[in-house]
Design a protein around this motif. Structure first.
Motif, PDB file in Angstrom:
ATOM      1  N   SER A  82       1.725 -44.132 -29.970  1.00 37.73           N
ATOM      2  CA  SER A  82       2.835 -44.531 -29.104  1.00 37.73           C
ATOM      3  C   SER A  82       3.704 -43.337 -28.719  1.00 37.73           C
ATOM      4  O   SER A  82       4.100 -43.191 -27.554  1.00 37.73           O
ATOM      5  CB  SER A  82       3.673 -45.612 -29.787  1.00 37.73           C
ATOM      6  OG  SER A  82       4.180 -45.154 -31.027  1.00 37.73           O
ATOM      7  N   THR A  83       4.022 -42.477 -29.672  1.00 35.62           N
ATOM      8  CA  THR A  83       4.882 -41.339 -29.350  1.00 35.62           C
ATOM      9  C   THR A  83       4.177 -40.331 -28.441  1.00 35.62           C
ATOM     10  O   THR A  83       4.805 -39.756 -27.543  1.00 35.62           O
ATOM     11  CB  THR A  83       5.378 -40.637 -30.628  1.00 35.62           C
ATOM     12  OG1 THR A  83       4.261 -40.309 -31.457  1.00 35.62           O
ATOM     13  CG2 THR A  83       6.334 -41.536 -31.398  1.00 35.62           C
ATOM     14  N   LEU A  84       2.899 -40.126 -28.643  1.00 36.90           N
ATOM     15  CA  LEU A  84       2.164 -39.220 -27.755  1.00 36.90           C
ATOM     16  C   LEU A  84       2.125 -39.754 -26.322  1.00 36.90           C
ATOM     17  O   LEU A  84       2.238 -38.985 -25.361  1.00 36.90           O
ATOM     18  CB  LEU A  84       0.741 -39.002 -28.279  1.00 36.90           C
ATOM     19  CG  LEU A  84       0.586 -38.007 -29.427  1.00 36.90           C
ATOM     20  CD1 LEU A  84      -0.814 -38.084 -30.021  1.00 36.90           C
ATOM     21  CD2 LEU A  84       0.883 -36.589 -28.959  1.00 36.90           C
ATOM     22  N   ILE A 175      -1.928 -30.906 -22.192  1.00 37.77           N
ATOM     23  CA  ILE A 175      -2.149 -30.685 -23.615  1.00 37.77           C
ATOM     24  C   ILE A 175      -1.839 -31.957 -24.404  1.00 37.77           C
ATOM     25  O   ILE A 175      -2.559 -32.323 -25.344  1.00 37.77           O
ATOM     26  CB  ILE A 175      -1.289 -29.506 -24.102  1.00 37.77           C
ATOM     27  CG1 ILE A 175      -1.782 -28.213 -23.452  1.00 37.77           C
ATOM     28  CG2 ILE A 175      -1.326 -29.392 -25.622  1.00 37.77           C
ATOM     29  CD1 ILE A 175      -0.852 -27.032 -23.634  1.00 37.77           C
ATOM     30  N   ALA A 176      -0.764 -32.649 -24.020  1.00 35.71           N
ATOM     31  CA  ALA A 176      -0.427 -33.908 -24.685  1.00 35.71           C
ATOM     32  C   ALA A 176      -1.531 -34.940 -24.488  1.00 35.71           C
ATOM     33  O   ALA A 176      -1.863 -35.695 -25.419  1.00 35.71           O
ATOM     34  CB  ALA A 176       0.898 -34.440 -24.145  1.00 35.71           C
ATOM     35  N   LEU A 177      -2.104 -34.985 -23.302  1.00 31.24           N
ATOM     36  CA  LEU A 177      -3.194 -35.930 -23.031  1.00 31.24           C
ATOM     37  C   LEU A 177      -4.403 -35.626 -23.910  1.00 31.24           C
ATOM     38  O   LEU A 177      -5.011 -36.540 -24.487  1.00 31.24           O
ATOM     39  CB  LEU A 177      -3.572 -35.866 -21.553  1.00 31.24           C
ATOM     40  CG  LEU A 177      -4.742 -36.748 -21.119  1.00 31.24           C
ATOM     41  CD1 LEU A 177      -4.424 -38.221 -21.366  1.00 31.24           C
ATOM     42  CD2 LEU A 177      -5.075 -36.506 -19.648  1.00 31.24           C
ATOM     43  N   ALA A 178      -4.750 -34.349 -24.040  1.00 37.37           N
ATOM     44  CA  ALA A 178      -5.890 -33.977 -24.884  1.00 37.37           C
ATOM     45  C   ALA A 178      -5.639 -34.354 -26.340  1.00 37.37           C
ATOM     46  O   ALA A 178      -6.536 -34.846 -27.042  1.00 37.37           O
ATOM     47  CB  ALA A 178      -6.150 -32.476 -24.763  1.00 37.37           C
ATOM     48  N   THR A 179      -4.414 -34.159 -26.814  1.00 33.07           N
ATOM     49  CA  THR A 179      -4.070 -34.523 -28.188  1.00 33.07           C
ATOM     50  C   THR A 179      -4.157 -36.026 -28.393  1.00 33.07           C
ATOM     51  O   THR A 179      -4.665 -36.505 -29.418  1.00 33.07           O
ATOM     52  CB  THR A 179      -2.653 -34.028 -28.522  1.00 33.07           C
ATOM     53  OG1 THR A 179      -2.571 -32.621 -28.273  1.00 33.07           O
ATOM     54  CG2 THR A 179      -2.307 -34.311 -29.968  1.00 33.07           C
ATOM     55  N   LEU A 180      -3.660 -36.776 -27.427  1.00 31.56           N
ATOM     56  CA  LEU A 180      -3.717 -38.238 -27.507  1.00 31.56           C
ATOM     57  C   LEU A 180      -5.154 -38.728 -27.583  1.00 31.56           C
ATOM     58  O   LEU A 180      -5.483 -39.608 -28.397  1.00 31.56           O
ATOM     59  CB  LEU A 180      -3.008 -38.845 -26.292  1.00 31.56           C
ATOM     60  CG  LEU A 180      -3.023 -40.370 -26.165  1.00 31.56           C
ATOM     61  CD1 LEU A 180      -2.349 -41.026 -27.365  1.00 31.56           C
ATOM     62  CD2 LEU A 180      -2.325 -40.798 -24.871  1.00 31.56           C
ATOM     63  N   VAL A 181      -6.039 -38.170 -26.789  1.00 30.34           N
ATOM     64  CA  VAL A 181      -7.453 -38.570 -26.802  1.00 30.34           C
ATOM     65  C   VAL A 181      -8.089 -38.240 -28.149  1.00 30.34           C
ATOM     66  O   VAL A 181      -8.843 -39.042 -28.714  1.00 30.34           O
ATOM     67  CB  VAL A 181      -8.209 -37.881 -25.645  1.00 30.34           C
ATOM     68  CG1 VAL A 181      -9.720 -38.101 -25.783  1.00 30.34           C
ATOM     69  CG2 VAL A 181      -7.720 -38.411 -24.302  1.00 30.34           C
ATOM     70  N   PHE A 182      -7.771 -37.060 -28.695  1.00 30.60           N
ATOM     71  CA  PHE A 182      -8.350 -36.672 -29.987  1.00 30.60           C
ATOM     72  C   PHE A 182      -7.899 -37.620 -31.088  1.00 30.60           C
ATOM     73  O   PHE A 182      -8.706 -38.074 -31.912  1.00 30.60           O
ATOM     74  CB  PHE A 182      -7.950 -35.237 -30.334  1.00 30.60           C
ATOM     75  CG  PHE A 182      -8.529 -34.748 -31.634  1.00 30.60           C
ATOM     76  CD1 PHE A 182      -9.781 -34.173 -31.665  1.00 30.60           C
ATOM     77  CD2 PHE A 182      -7.830 -34.886 -32.830  1.00 30.60           C
ATOM     78  CE1 PHE A 182     -10.336 -33.730 -32.862  1.00 30.60           C
ATOM     79  CE2 PHE A 182      -8.368 -34.456 -34.029  1.00 30.60           C
ATOM     80  CZ  PHE A 182      -9.630 -33.870 -34.040  1.00 30.60           C
ATOM     81  N   VAL A 183      -6.609 -37.923 -31.131  1.00 31.30           N
ATOM     82  CA  VAL A 183      -6.094 -38.825 -32.167  1.00 31.30           C
ATOM     83  C   VAL A 183      -6.726 -40.204 -32.036  1.00 31.30           C
ATOM     84  O   VAL A 183      -7.128 -40.829 -33.031  1.00 31.30           O
ATOM     85  CB  VAL A 183      -4.558 -38.914 -32.076  1.00 31.30           C
ATOM     86  CG1 VAL A 183      -4.023 -40.038 -32.954  1.00 31.30           C
ATOM     87  CG2 VAL A 183      -3.926 -37.587 -32.476  1.00 31.30           C
TER      88      VAL A 183
END
Length: 401
Positions: A82-84, A175-183
């Motif tokens: 949610s925060t991402l 970068i935030a989108l890539a992190t969200l996908v990884f998580v």
């Protein structure tokens, strides 16, 4: 009895920590080369421009006080996802900001959501590892964070110089989108047992009392806040000093900031060797010498009137090297004694760090005077406090079992 969480592989854990903790330097370092351009285009005062950083950090601190207990109550993954997602939307909104007030508001939203990401990352380490092993894993994650910190100012300087400051926030959003996908696809839930009473006032206050009355928490959280305080002086003030006082352009400023991150990365590698040989308290004892030498030498050169790039750059490399050990050990040590209140402990440690940074930012916005002295004296003060804590309080109370 709740089953033990599925433990991610060492590679997944290291990448996750790097991405999650790396969101902090992405949020700060990548936009630093753009600060003078933001000030000029939005017709903002120095104080208002500094507020884009200080307000972010204050929101980051208060956000952790909420995110920590929420993560203990509902689990790590829901808070992360949610925060991402909201952070991503806020980053895209920054691209459209037409006034410094609007940009400050967006930065506040970024700070609150970044809080959820960072506090959960710290708590996850305690979910999965004992304190000493957690320090090693945290150091691995900090090494990945160092790589992100190296590339962020380089990318920010290039984007500012060639495409304008708004593209910096587009890069942050990607970068935030890539992190969200990884998580979402690779990181499992790590909490062993959710605490259904984590948000009840009574248990919450009891958890805060447990953490805040611990001398071990005071030692490590104080170390983490002090070393970051000195670093924040550099982060908030270096763009104006390097670019407006010493005459660097955005791209060369990005290179100068990158060199500090390289030294920080080297510090995280040495930290892991020191942890094996000397333990956490011994590691920060040794790192404090580099920290103090960097801060005091920068102040001495500034006091002598030496206003050159090297008079700031070389001492900052020493400070950043020590920071690579202090931050990894400080973040782990502050949470280590509290396996049942890991979210609360991580939140309180992060809140202290953010409040220190906020007041430093307020001071710096008034103190910058067209010389290198405010920057140098602020970093020197941070180095003295860090060394004193590392050599006294941590040695007496830093044992984590």
């Amino acid at each position: 009895m709740t089953a033990a969480p599925r433990r991610p592989t060492a590679l997944v854990a290291a990448v996750a920590l790097a991405l999650l903790l790396g969101l902090q330097p992405v949020t700060t370092d990548l936009y630093l080369p753009a600060l003078p351009a933001i000030k000029a285009e939005l017709h903002a005062s120095m104080h208002a421009t500094q507020l884009t950083m200080a307000a972010l950090l204050l929101a980051f601190g208060f956000g952790q006080l909420v995110a920590g207990p929420v993560a203990d109550r509902f689990g790590r993954r829901p808070v992360l996802l949610s925060t991402l997602a909201v952070y991503l939307l806020a980053s895209l909104s920054a691209v459209l900001a037409q006034s410094i007030e609007a940009l400050v508001l967006v930065r506040i939203v970024q700070g609150v959501t970044m809080a959820g990401v960072v506090v959960v990352a710290r708590a996850m380490v305690r979910d999965l590892y004992a304190p000493h092993e957690g320090a090693r894993i945290m150091s691995l994650g900090q090494s990945g964070l160092g790589v992100i910190a190296i590339t962020s100012p380089l990318l920010g300087g290039w984007l500012t110089g060639h495409l304008g400051w708004r593209t910096n926030f587009i890069a942050v959003a990607l970068i935030a989108l890539a992190t969200l996908v990884f998580v979402a696809t690779r990181l499992p839930e790590t909490i062993r047992q959710k605490n259904p009473r984590a948000l009840h006032p009574g248990p919450l206050l009891a958890a805060w009392r447990t953490v805040l009355t611990s001398p071990t928490f005071h030692a490590w959280a104080g170390l983490s806040a002090a070393t970051y305080g000195g670093l924040f002086v550099f982060l908030a003030g270096s763009s104006f000093v390097y670019m407006q006082v010493l005459g660097l352009d955005a791209a060369h400023y990005g290179l100068a900031l990158c060199s500090s991150s390289v030294s920080y990365l080297a510090g995280t590698f040495v930290c892991r060797r020191w942890l094996v040989r000397h333990g956490m308290a011994g590691a920060v004892w040794r790192a404090a010498g580099f920290t103090l030498l960097g801060g005091l030498s920068m102040a001495a050169l500034a006091a002598a009137g030496v206003q050159t790039v090297w008079a700031i750059l070389v001492p900052q490399l020493l400070y950043a090297f020590g920071h690579g050990t202090h931050q990894a050990c400080g973040q782990t040590g502050a949470v280590g004694p509290f396996p049942q209140q890991a979210g609360v402990a991580a939140a309180l440690a992060g809140f202290l760090l953010a409040v220190v940074a906020f007041f430093i930012g307020q001071w710096l916005g008034l103190a910058l005077d067209g010389t290198t002295r405010p920057l140098a004296y602020g970093i020197a003060a941070g180095s003295v406090v860090t060394a004193l804590i590392a050599w006294t309080t941590v040695q007496r109370h830093g044992g984590v079992h």
